[in-house]
Design a protein around this motif. Structure first.
Motif, PDB file in Angstrom:
ATOM      1  N   MET A  42       0.838  -1.204   0.000  1.00  2.84           N
ATOM      2  CA  MET A  42       0.000   0.000   0.000  1.00  2.84           C
ATOM      3  C   MET A  42       0.871   1.251   0.000  1.00  2.84           C
ATOM      4  SD  MET A  42      -3.075  -1.100   2.582  1.00  2.84           S
ATOM      5  CE  MET A  42      -3.721   0.550   2.714  1.00  2.84           C
ATOM      6  N   GLY A  43       1.959   1.230   0.780  1.00  5.83           N
ATOM      7  CA  GLY A  43       2.884   2.359   0.797  1.00  5.83           C
ATOM      8  C   GLY A  43       3.536   2.589  -0.557  1.00  5.83           C
ATOM      9  N   GLU A  45       2.215   1.782  -3.450  1.00  5.51           N
ATOM     10  CA  GLU A  45       1.172   2.328  -4.336  1.00  5.51           C
ATOM     11  C   GLU A  45       0.956   3.821  -4.074  1.00  5.51           C
ATOM     12  OE1 GLU A  45      -1.020   1.234  -6.821  1.00  5.51           O
ATOM     13  OE2 GLU A  45       0.407  -0.416  -6.973  1.00  5.51           O
ATOM     14  N   ILE A  46       0.892   4.203  -2.802  1.00  2.00           N
ATOM     15  CA  ILE A  46       0.670   5.616  -2.464  1.00  2.00           C
ATOM     16  C   ILE A  46       1.877   6.454  -2.872  1.00  2.00           C
ATOM     17  CG2 ILE A  46       0.446   7.216  -0.507  1.00  2.00           C
ATOM     18  CD1 ILE A  46      -1.289   5.036   0.844  1.00  2.00           C
ATOM     19  N   GLY A  47       3.068   5.961  -2.598  1.00  2.55           N
ATOM     20  CA  GLY A  47       4.277   6.697  -2.964  1.00  2.55           C
ATOM     21  C   GLY A  47       4.445   6.855  -4.459  1.00  2.55           C
ATOM     22  N   ASP A  49       1.959   7.219  -6.624  1.00  2.00           N
ATOM     23  CA  ASP A  49       0.853   7.986  -7.199  1.00  2.00           C
ATOM     24  C   ASP A  49       1.159   9.481  -7.059  1.00  2.00           C
ATOM     25  OD1 ASP A  49      -1.560   9.192  -7.920  1.00  2.00           O
ATOM     26  OD2 ASP A  49      -2.770   7.650  -6.925  1.00  2.00           O
ATOM     27  N   VAL A  52      -1.634  11.728  -5.436  1.00  2.00           N
ATOM     28  CA  VAL A  52      -1.722  11.612  -3.975  1.00  2.00           C
ATOM     29  C   VAL A  52      -0.555  12.332  -3.318  1.00  2.00           C
ATOM     30  CG1 VAL A  52      -1.622   9.981  -2.036  1.00  2.00           C
ATOM     31  CG2 VAL A  52      -3.018   9.450  -4.040  1.00  2.00           C
ATOM     32  N   MET A  53       0.641  12.133  -3.845  1.00  2.00           N
ATOM     33  CA  MET A  53       1.821  12.757  -3.242  1.00  2.00           C
ATOM     34  C   MET A  53       1.783  14.280  -3.342  1.00  2.00           C
ATOM     35  SD  MET A  53       3.313  10.340  -1.827  1.00  2.00           S
ATOM     36  CE  MET A  53       4.741  11.186  -1.228  1.00  2.00           C
ATOM     37  N   ILE A  56      -0.585  15.538  -0.452  1.00  2.84           N
ATOM     38  CA  ILE A  56      -0.415  14.858   0.831  1.00  2.84           C
ATOM     39  C   ILE A  56      -0.618  15.814   2.013  1.00  2.84           C
ATOM     40  CG2 ILE A  56       2.091  15.107   1.113  1.00  2.84           C
ATOM     41  CD1 ILE A  56       0.321  11.826   1.694  1.00  2.84           C
TER      42      ILE A  56
END
Length: 96
Positions: A42-43, A45-47, A49, A52-53, A56
């Motif tokens: 999950m980290g 995937e978030i990192g 994107d 999202v970043m 943040i």
């Protein structure tokens, strides 16, 4: 979604089966490894994107406010009930 529910149900059934202490320790270790793997992916995937970043900071503020209001709301809901709970003993509850 059906696959997720089926996997969850199978895990519950498997967890209810009697087992030795060694088997239970193994299952606990596998569960923790699975949880850490899930959190790591999950980290990643978030990192990865960019959208999202780039937002943040705003997301962090929103998360902070949601958590703060959830705690305040919970405390405000418990305050009227707390005096009633102080006078209840566990053995009285067990008898009912």
């Amino acid at each position: 979604m059906a696959t997720v529910i089926a996997a969850l149900a199978a895990g519950i059934v498997f967890g209810l089966l009697p087992g030795t202490g060694r088997l239970k320790r193994l299952m606990k270790m596998l569960g923790m490894m699975g949880l850490f793997t899930l959190l790591m992916t999950m980290g990643i995937e978030i990192g990865g994107d960019e959208q999202v970043m780039s937002s943040i900071g705003r997301l962090g503020l929103t998360a902070l406010l949601l958590a703060l209001f959830a705690v305040v709301g919970s405390v405000l809901c418990v305050l009227p009930i707390a005096p009633l709970l102080r006078h209840t003993r566990l053995d009285e509850v067990a008898e009912d």
